[in-house]
Motif scaffolding. Structure first.
Motif, short mmCIF file in Angstrom:
data_model
loop_
_atom_site.label_atom_id
_atom_site.label_comp_id
_atom_site.label_asym_id
_atom_site.label_seq_id
_atom_site.Cartn_x
_atom_site.Cartn_y
_atom_site.Cartn_z
N ALA A 50 0.84 -1.19 0.00
CA ALA A 50 0.00 0.00 0.00
C ALA A 50 0.88 1.24 0.00
O ALA A 50 2.00 1.22 0.52
N ALA A 76 -6.98 -3.91 -3.40
CA ALA A 76 -5.89 -3.09 -2.86
C ALA A 76 -6.24 -1.61 -3.04
O ALA A 76 -6.96 -1.23 -3.96
N SER A 80 -1.30 1.41 -4.96
CA SER A 80 -0.51 0.32 -4.39
C SER A 80 0.48 -0.19 -5.41
O SER A 80 0.25 -0.20 -6.60
#
Length: 88
Positions: A50, A76, A80
């Motif tokens: 992240a 995500a 990311s």
């Protein structure tokens, strides 16, 4: 098929060479196809990192246990980094 001046030995050698070449070709073909299926369909060692300043909400423990980050169930966060080890 046989020429009188060449003899049977050369014809037999050519026949054996063609059979061995065919067998080797089939083995190499299946090895390449098998490797490509393993790469395409097999699991990979992919990690998702992240971004540093992301304020994403942490998923519940039940959701995190059932799916990995980056799947449709647990996407995500935007920005990311996806890192994967190349197997070739």
């Amino acid at each position: 098929m046989l020429m009188v001046s060449e003899g049977k030995g050369l014809a037999i050698a050519a026949l054996i060479t063609s059979i061995v070449g065919t067998v080797v070709g089939v083995v190499v073909f299946f090895a390449v196809v098998s490797a490509s299926f393993n790469i395409a369909l097999g699991g990979t060692d992919t990690t998702v990192k992240a971004p540093a300043g992301s304020a994403s909400a942490a998923p519940s423990q039940a959701s995190a246990a059932t799916s990995k980050v980056g799947t449709p169930d647990n996407p995500a966060p935007l920005g990311s980094s996806v890192v994967s080890k190349d197997s070739l």
